[in-house]
Design a protein around this motif. Structure first.
Motif, short mmCIF file in Angstrom:
data_model
loop_
_atom_site.label_atom_id
_atom_site.label_comp_id
_atom_site.label_asym_id
_atom_site.label_seq_id
_atom_site.Cartn_x
_atom_site.Cartn_y
_atom_site.Cartn_z
N GLU A 1 3.10 7.66 -4.55
CA GLU A 1 2.05 8.57 -4.98
C GLU A 1 0.66 8.04 -4.66
OE1 GLU A 1 -0.63 10.91 -7.56
OE2 GLU A 1 -0.35 8.75 -7.57
N ALA A 2 0.40 6.78 -4.95
CA ALA A 2 -0.95 6.24 -4.73
C ALA A 2 -1.37 6.28 -3.26
CB ALA A 2 -1.05 4.82 -5.30
N PRO A 3 -0.54 5.79 -2.33
CA PRO A 3 -0.97 5.85 -0.93
C PRO A 3 -1.08 7.27 -0.39
CG PRO A 3 1.00 4.47 -1.14
CD PRO A 3 0.67 5.01 -2.49
N ILE A 4 -0.17 8.16 -0.79
CA ILE A 4 -0.25 9.51 -0.24
C ILE A 4 -1.45 10.27 -0.82
CG2 ILE A 4 1.30 10.76 -1.82
CD1 ILE A 4 1.25 11.16 1.97
N ARG A 5 -1.79 10.01 -2.07
CA ARG A 5 -2.99 10.61 -2.65
C ARG A 5 -4.23 10.08 -1.93
NH1 ARG A 5 -3.99 13.83 -6.79
NH2 ARG A 5 -1.90 13.70 -7.66
#
Length: 197
Positions: free
Chosen positions: A106-110
């Motif tokens: 979630e963090a990298p794709i956000r």
């Protein structure tokens, strides 16, 4: 005679350290506070090493995200094809929901979604290396369903993907509601009502 170190191995080790550092830091501090300097420090490499391989921190984060998957777009993607389109789509949508709930994904794709808004070159790389191959795999599965008579023969497959995924992405992006397996199933059921022959 002493053995000479293999520079390719050393470079790959450094590359993996940079990608791991980027993933860890984007999760810990967020994309805004992420810097090339902090990635270099965490990875134990010089900034010039990072800039030799990547043009921006967004490009580092894209590669860090792609490295999470051992069977990334380059390795070929295939969606399940059991003959039951609804079950296959529900499995894929549930997996997508689970990924978006996983902080490692979630963090990298956000961060990538934030950055590609202002970086056309990164947006193009994202399309070429991730979104494009994944969408093609999804359309291949939908084509198979069309050939089996499970989807309308004239269904626009690009639009079909948007019907399935746009609500999920919007809910995720805006944090407007929970992403649950039940939500994923409901999206599939509703989209198939519109797409069946």
């Amino acid at each position: 005679m002493p053995r000479q170190p293999n520079p390719a191995r050393r470079s790959e080790r450094s590359r993996q350290a940079v990608l791991a550092a980027a993933r860890e830091l984007v999760t810990e501090v967020g994309y805004t506070k992420l810097t090339i300097e902090s990635i270099a420090a965490r990875a134990g490499v010089g900034k010039q090493t990072i800039y030799r391989w990547w043009p921006s921190k967004g490009a580092v984060v894209l590669d860090a995200f792609l490295a999470l998957s051992e069977t990334g777009p380059e390795a070929g993607i295939a969606l399940p094809d059991t003959g039951d389109l609804e079950a296959d789509l529900k499995a894929v949508m549930r997996a997508t929901v689970a990924e978006f709930a996983d902080p490692a994904f979630e963090a990298p794709i956000r961060a990538l979604n934030t950055e590609i808004i202002n970086d056309p070159a990164l947006a193009e790389q994202y399309r070429l290396r991730l979104a494009g191959p994944v969408d093609e795999a999804k359309k291949s599965r939908l084509r198979s369903a069309q050939q089996a008579g499970q989807l309308a023969a004239d269904a626009d497959l690009d639009l079909a993907l948007e019907l399935l995924y746009a609500p999920l992405y919007q809910r995720w992006l805006l944090r407007s509601g929970p992403l649950t397996p039940e939500y994923a199933d409901a999206l599939v059921t509703l989209a198939l009502k519109a797409l069946r022959p």
